[in-house]
Design a protein around this motif. Structure first.
Motif, PDB file in Angstrom:
ATOM      1  N   GLY A  21      28.163   6.691  27.069  1.00  0.00           N
ATOM      2  CA  GLY A  21      28.724   5.754  26.105  1.00  0.00           C
ATOM      3  C   GLY A  21      28.662   6.277  24.685  1.00  0.00           C
ATOM      4  O   GLY A  21      29.601   6.115  23.896  1.00  0.00           O
ATOM      5  N   ARG A  22      27.561   6.914  24.335  1.00  0.00           N
ATOM      6  CA  ARG A  22      27.425   7.485  22.995  1.00  0.00           C
ATOM      7  C   ARG A  22      28.461   8.584  22.766  1.00  0.00           C
ATOM      8  O   ARG A  22      29.067   8.658  21.690  1.00  0.00           O
ATOM      9  N   SER A  23      28.668   9.431  23.762  1.00  0.00           N
ATOM     10  CA  SER A  23      29.668  10.488  23.626  1.00  0.00           C
ATOM     11  C   SER A  23      31.063   9.905  23.441  1.00  0.00           C
ATOM     12  O   SER A  23      31.870  10.436  22.662  1.00  0.00           O
ATOM     13  N   ILE A  24      31.365   8.834  24.153  1.00  0.00           N
ATOM     14  CA  ILE A  24      32.671   8.181  23.993  1.00  0.00           C
ATOM     15  C   ILE A  24      32.797   7.581  22.598  1.00  0.00           C
ATOM     16  O   ILE A  24      33.825   7.738  21.922  1.00  0.00           O
ATOM     17  N   THR A  25      31.750   6.894  22.148  1.00  0.00           N
ATOM     18  CA  THR A  25      31.756   6.329  20.802  1.00  0.00           C
ATOM     19  C   THR A  25      31.997   7.416  19.761  1.00  0.00           C
ATOM     20  O   THR A  25      32.836   7.270  18.862  1.00  0.00           O
ATOM     21  N   GLU A  26      31.260   8.503  19.861  1.00  0.00           N
ATOM     22  CA  GLU A  26      31.375   9.586  18.880  1.00  0.00           C
ATOM     23  C   GLU A  26      32.753  10.237  18.919  1.00  0.00           C
ATOM     24  O   GLU A  26      33.286  10.661  17.878  1.00  0.00           O
ATOM     25  N   ALA A  27      33.366  10.302  20.107  1.00  0.00           N
ATOM     26  CA  ALA A  27      34.701  10.887  20.213  1.00  0.00           C
ATOM     27  C   ALA A  27      35.727  10.041  19.461  1.00  0.00           C
ATOM     28  O   ALA A  27      36.577  10.575  18.728  1.00  0.00           O
ATOM     29  N   PHE A  28      35.666   8.723  19.625  1.00  0.00           N
ATOM     30  CA  PHE A  28      36.591   7.854  18.905  1.00  0.00           C
ATOM     31  C   PHE A  28      36.355   7.914  17.396  1.00  0.00           C
ATOM     32  O   PHE A  28      37.305   7.944  16.607  1.00  0.00           O
ATOM     33  N   LEU A  29      35.102   7.937  16.982  1.00  0.00           N
ATOM     34  CA  LEU A  29      34.796   8.033  15.557  1.00  0.00           C
ATOM     35  C   LEU A  29      35.304   9.351  14.985  1.00  0.00           C
ATOM     36  O   LEU A  29      35.818   9.391  13.853  1.00  0.00           O
ATOM     37  N   ARG A  30      35.182  10.409  15.743  1.00  0.00           N
ATOM     38  CA  ARG A  30      35.673  11.716  15.300  1.00  0.00           C
ATOM     39  C   ARG A  30      37.166  11.693  15.023  1.00  0.00           C
ATOM     40  O   ARG A  30      37.658  12.355  14.102  1.00  0.00           O
ATOM     41  N   GLU A  31      37.898  10.883  15.790  1.00  0.00           N
ATOM     42  CA  GLU A  31      39.345  10.800  15.625  1.00  0.00           C
ATOM     43  C   GLU A  31      39.770   9.757  14.595  1.00  0.00           C
ATOM     44  O   GLU A  31      40.963   9.555  14.375  1.00  0.00           O
ATOM     45  N   GLY A  32      38.799   9.073  13.985  1.00  0.00           N
ATOM     46  CA  GLY A  32      39.121   8.155  12.898  1.00  0.00           C
ATOM     47  C   GLY A  32      39.222   6.695  13.267  1.00  0.00           C
ATOM     48  O   GLY A  32      39.596   5.864  12.427  1.00  0.00           O
ATOM     49  N   ALA A  33      38.895   6.340  14.518  1.00  0.00           N
ATOM     50  CA  ALA A  33      38.955   4.940  14.938  1.00  0.00           C
ATOM     51  C   ALA A  33      37.767   4.163  14.383  1.00  0.00           C
ATOM     52  O   ALA A  33      36.751   4.732  13.980  1.00  0.00           O
ATOM     53  N   ARG A  34      37.905   2.845  14.386  1.00  0.00           N
ATOM     54  CA  ARG A  34      36.784   1.952  14.105  1.00  0.00           C
ATOM     55  C   ARG A  34      36.221   1.507  15.446  1.00  0.00           C
ATOM     56  O   ARG A  34      36.984   1.178  16.353  1.00  0.00           O
ATOM     57  N   VAL A  35      34.891   1.508  15.562  1.00  0.00           N
ATOM     58  CA  VAL A  35      34.277   1.335  16.877  1.00  0.00           C
ATOM     59  C   VAL A  35      33.175   0.279  16.841  1.00  0.00           C
ATOM     60  O   VAL A  35      32.335   0.274  15.940  1.00  0.00           O
ATOM     61  N   VAL A  36      33.187  -0.586  17.850  1.00  0.00           N
ATOM     62  CA  VAL A  36      32.106  -1.524  18.098  1.00  0.00           C
ATOM     63  C   VAL A  36      31.191  -0.893  19.137  1.00  0.00           C
ATOM     64  O   VAL A  36      31.599  -0.639  20.273  1.00  0.00           O
ATOM     65  N   VAL A  37      29.958  -0.613  18.734  1.00  0.00           N
ATOM     66  CA  VAL A  37      28.978  -0.003  19.629  1.00  0.00           C
ATOM     67  C   VAL A  37      28.213  -1.136  20.306  1.00  0.00           C
ATOM     68  O   VAL A  37      27.250  -1.675  19.774  1.00  0.00           O
ATOM     69  N   ASN A  38      28.679  -1.505  21.496  1.00  0.00           N
ATOM     70  CA  ASN A  38      27.994  -2.566  22.232  1.00  0.00           C
ATOM     71  C   ASN A  38      26.728  -2.016  22.874  1.00  0.00           C
ATOM     72  O   ASN A  38      26.693  -0.884  23.352  1.00  0.00           O
ATOM     73  N   VAL A  76      38.083  -0.184  18.563  1.00  0.00           N
ATOM     74  CA  VAL A  76      37.660   0.131  19.927  1.00  0.00           C
ATOM     75  C   VAL A  76      36.320  -0.522  20.235  1.00  0.00           C
ATOM     76  O   VAL A  76      35.375  -0.408  19.446  1.00  0.00           O
ATOM     77  N   VAL A  77      36.234  -1.173  21.376  1.00  0.00           N
ATOM     78  CA  VAL A  77      34.968  -1.691  21.879  1.00  0.00           C
ATOM     79  C   VAL A  77      34.498  -0.781  23.007  1.00  0.00           C
ATOM     80  O   VAL A  77      35.206  -0.604  24.007  1.00  0.00           O
ATOM     81  N   VAL A  78      33.332  -0.180  22.842  1.00  0.00           N
ATOM     82  CA  VAL A  78      32.741   0.660  23.890  1.00  0.00           C
ATOM     83  C   VAL A  78      31.500  -0.061  24.399  1.00  0.00           C
ATOM     84  O   VAL A  78      30.503  -0.184  23.685  1.00  0.00           O
ATOM     85  N   THR A  79      31.551  -0.539  25.636  1.00  0.00           N
ATOM     86  CA  THR A  79      30.377  -1.217  26.183  1.00  0.00           C
ATOM     87  C   THR A  79      29.347  -0.168  26.603  1.00  0.00           C
ATOM     88  O   THR A  79      29.699   0.895  27.109  1.00  0.00           O
ATOM     89  N   GLY A  80      28.077  -0.483  26.361  1.00  0.00           N
ATOM     90  CA  GLY A  80      27.043   0.511  26.609  1.00  0.00           C
ATOM     91  C   GLY A  80      27.286   1.754  25.774  1.00  0.00           C
ATOM     92  O   GLY A  80      27.092   2.878  26.245  1.00  0.00           O
ATOM     93  N   GLY A  81      27.680   1.550  24.517  1.00  0.00           N
ATOM     94  CA  GLY A  81      28.165   2.646  23.702  1.00  0.00           C
ATOM     95  C   GLY A  81      27.130   3.370  22.872  1.00  0.00           C
ATOM     96  O   GLY A  81      27.492   4.212  22.047  1.00  0.00           O
ATOM     97  N   ALA A  82      25.842   3.075  23.074  1.00  0.00           N
ATOM     98  CA  ALA A  82      24.817   3.651  22.205  1.00  0.00           C
ATOM     99  C   ALA A  82      24.113   4.863  22.795  1.00  0.00           C
ATOM    100  O   ALA A  82      23.545   5.666  22.055  1.00  0.00           O
TER     101      ALA A  82
END
Length: 264
Positions: A29-46, A19-25
């Protein structure tokens, strides 16, 4: 005895998603990043100007998150972001979340009014919401198509349905992003790529909404059926739906997540 899970055709489980989350830090954006990580995805924090926050977030999830600086308005930088994703995860991008917000604060008292706002303000928001989203989608397009179930989730707003505070430039850009969501959904559907939008109202609280007076939050809460202002974490959960196997037949839609304030 537990029965084995039946694979869902036309979908990718979270644990197999990149998953690529733009403005993900920061902020939403951070909440979206953390949600995907919680579910086990690999995430690019743009990130663009939040290097420390992005690096710390990625470091907390070694092997499953990387921080990549890129101005989404610059196509060459977005291409490099995708290349770095491949190098880090040795896998194609399956999911894109266009969340990046270009230098905007939800401060109703300080906003430019209709008689004074210049087009340059509109152009700046269009460059982030439209140019940025198009760059990211197009750069990731070969990957999304290769996955067989690519997902694009654009972050919108309920303000173009209920302009309770008339942020002219921001709202116009997000309205245009809804149009892009629907036209891209029509064009990319045959390639098994779904494009949807999640639209919130004022969120309690992000960096962008930090300037909002507490009385405004309270007034919005009182106007919603749920009697609360949506949080970034609640919004992020709705983003997860569009990336999940349960949304495999959904595209071109706009889901408003604001506690019922606006009916879509």
């Amino acid at each position: 005895m537990t029965q084995p899970r039946t694979p869902r055709t036309g979908s990718i489980e979270f644990t197999d998603q990149v998953v690529v989350v733009t403005g993900g830090a920061r902020g939403l954006g951070r909440s979206i990043t953390e949600a995907f990580l919680r579910e086990g995805a690999r995430v690019v924090v743009n990130h663009h100007r939040s290097a420390d926050a992005a690096t710390a977030l990625a470091a907390a999830h070694p092997g499953r998150a990387i921080a990549v600086k890129a101005d989404v308005r610059v196509r060459s930088e977005v291409d490099t972001l995708i290349e770095r994703t491949h190098a880090a995860f040795d896998a194609p991008v399956t999911t894109v979340v266009n969340n990046a917000l270009i230098e905007f604060s939800f401060d109703g008292d300080a906003r430019p009014h209709a008689h004074e706002i210049g087009y340059e303000a509109f152009a700046q928001q269009f460059s982030g919401s439209i140019q940025g989203a198009v760059n990211v989608i197009q750069a990731a397009l070969p990957d999304l198509a290769e996955s067989g179930s690519g997902r694009v989730i654009n972050v919108g707003t309920n303000l173009f349905q209920n302009p309770v505070v008339p942020y002219h430039d921001y709202t116009a850009a997000k309205a245009a992003l809804l149009s892009v969501t629907r036209t891209f959904a029509a064009d990319l559907g045959p390639r098994r790529i779904a494009v949807n939008m999640v639209s919130g109202g004022l969120l309690r609280t992000t960096d962008a909404s930090a300037a909002t007076p507490e009385a405004v939050f309270d007034a919005i809460a009182a106007a919603t059926p749920l009697r609360e202002v949506t949080t970034p974490e609640q919004f992020a959960d709705a983003v997860l739906f569009f990336a999940s196997p349960w949304a495999r037949a959904v595209t071109g839609q706009n889901l408003v997540v604001d506690g019922g304030l606006v009916s879509n």
